[in-house]
Scaffold this motif. Structure first.
Motif, mmCIF file in Angstrom:
data_model
loop_
_atom_site.group_PDB
_atom_site.id
_atom_site.type_symbol
_atom_site.label_atom_id
_atom_site.label_comp_id
_atom_site.label_asym_id
_atom_site.label_seq_id
_atom_site.Cartn_x
_atom_site.Cartn_y
_atom_site.Cartn_z
ATOM 1 N N ARG A 26 0.840 -1.211 0.000
ATOM 2 C CA ARG A 26 0.000 0.000 0.000
ATOM 3 C C ARG A 26 0.865 1.247 0.000
ATOM 4 N NH1 ARG A 26 -2.936 -3.112 3.669
ATOM 5 N NH2 ARG A 26 -2.052 -2.044 5.479
ATOM 6 N N HIS A 27 1.908 1.232 0.832
ATOM 7 C CA HIS A 27 2.820 2.374 0.906
ATOM 8 C C HIS A 27 3.534 2.593 -0.422
ATOM 9 C CE1 HIS A 27 6.102 4.951 2.274
ATOM 10 N NE2 HIS A 27 6.954 4.061 1.779
ATOM 11 N N ALA A 28 4.039 1.523 -1.012
ATOM 12 C CA ALA A 28 4.777 1.637 -2.268
ATOM 13 C C ALA A 28 3.882 2.167 -3.384
ATOM 14 C CB ALA A 28 5.353 0.275 -2.656
ATOM 15 N N HIS A 29 2.639 1.700 -3.425
ATOM 16 C CA HIS A 29 1.719 2.186 -4.450
ATOM 17 C C HIS A 29 1.415 3.664 -4.247
ATOM 18 C CE1 HIS A 29 -2.407 1.916 -6.604
ATOM 19 N NE2 HIS A 29 -1.453 2.159 -7.481
ATOM 20 N N GLY A 30 1.181 4.047 -2.997
ATOM 21 C CA GLY A 30 0.910 5.445 -2.716
ATOM 22 C C GLY A 30 2.089 6.340 -3.042
ATOM 23 N N THR A 31 3.302 5.820 -2.897
ATOM 24 C CA THR A 31 4.503 6.596 -3.159
ATOM 25 C C THR A 31 4.828 6.668 -4.648
ATOM 26 O OG1 THR A 31 5.443 5.973 -1.011
ATOM 27 C CG2 THR A 31 6.990 6.738 -2.689
ATOM 28 N N CYS A 32 4.662 5.541 -5.343
ATOM 29 C CA CYS A 32 5.129 5.446 -6.733
ATOM 30 C C CYS A 32 4.024 5.592 -7.761
ATOM 31 C CB CYS A 32 5.832 4.107 -6.939
ATOM 32 S SG CYS A 32 7.275 3.865 -5.886
ATOM 33 N N GLY A 33 2.766 5.419 -7.369
ATOM 34 C CA GLY A 33 1.662 5.527 -8.302
ATOM 35 C C GLY A 33 1.599 4.365 -9.259
#
Length: 258
Positions: A108-115
């Motif tokens: 979730r964090h990686a998706h929020g950071t990288c799109g």
């Protein structure tokens, strides 16, 4: 490429805190290392994903980051750490490891950071099944199971380290979102028996893309039975090289890079 070239930070989620190495630009892929730890060949694989246009997150779950693989190191990692730690479930069919909650939070964090359209995840060996269990997190859209070797009990009967609820969620998402799961192994690998891939094929049907390499395609002179498809025994030429090519292509397609 040394780990000193990667950004290091601690990430907390799902009841755990673990170090994570990050490098690259673009949509995110989580590389979950194998036994004995985040060794140089895993790092090399992460670099190839970076070169292919992805942001790579490599958590360190056990072992010493950057330490080279030896037989003694691998045995100590398995017997001295993993089998007795509460974040891992290594014995029982139909049960994922508690650390998967942390990996979902990291996704979730990686998706929020990288799109991007979502996150890729690849588990290896001991962690091979983690990527499938992670699919209860909606951000995970490209799961890769590289030589999934757990659980220990019931391997020859097709045991898997995914709960019925997690499997049901994955099956629903695979159809509703038109996704697939990529599985990789060497034929004859005793840690990944035919029955395990047969079980995954029966559960996921045509949504499971199974790649089985011939042992003679393995990288030579390792002194070990071929096992680690993307790292230690990665074929550098010939038909077996297709495993890495397909994995990188799978991520690029699902993450909107192809």
């Amino acid at each position: 490429m040394a780990l000193s070239d990667w950004a290091l930070s601690d990430f907390t989620g799902g009841g755990f805190t673990r170090p994570v190495y990050r490098r690259g630009q673009g949509p995110a892929v989580i590389v979950i290392h194998e036994i004995p730890g985040l060794h140089p060949q895993v790092i090399d694989f992460g670099e190839r994903l970076v070169d292919a246009g992805m942001s790579v997150f490599m958590p360190s779950l056990f072992g010493t980051p950057g330490k080279a693989v030896t037989k003694g190191y691998a045995i100590r990692s398995m017997l001295g750490n993993i089998c007795i730690r509460r974040e891992f479930s290594v014995w029982k069919d139909g049960r994922s490891s508690p650390i998967v909650d942390w990996l979902r939070a990291l996704a979730r964090h990686a998706h929020g950071t990288c799109g991007g359209p979502g996150v890729g995840a690849v588990g290896m060996c001991f962690t091979g099944g983690f990527a499938l269990a992670m699919m209860t997190e909606p951000a995970v859209v490209a799961p890769v199971l590289a030589q999934p070797s757990m659980p220990i009990r019931g391997a020859k009967a097709g045991s898997i380290d995914v709960s019925p609820a997690e499997m049901a969620c994955a099956k629903r998402r695979l159809v509703d979102e038109d996704l697939t799961v990529l599985g990789l192994r060497y034929k004859g690998d005793p840690f990944v028996p035919d029955a395990r891939f047969a079980r995954l094929s029966a559960e996921l049907e045509d949504r499971f893309e199974a790649v089985a390499l011939e042992p003679e395609d393995a990288k030579p002179d390792t002194g070990m039975t071929p096992h680690s498809v993307l790292t230690i025994h990665l074929p550098t030429s010939g038909p077996g090289k297709d495993a890495e090519v397909r994995t990188i292509g799978f991520f690029r397609k699902r993450l909107g890079l192809a």
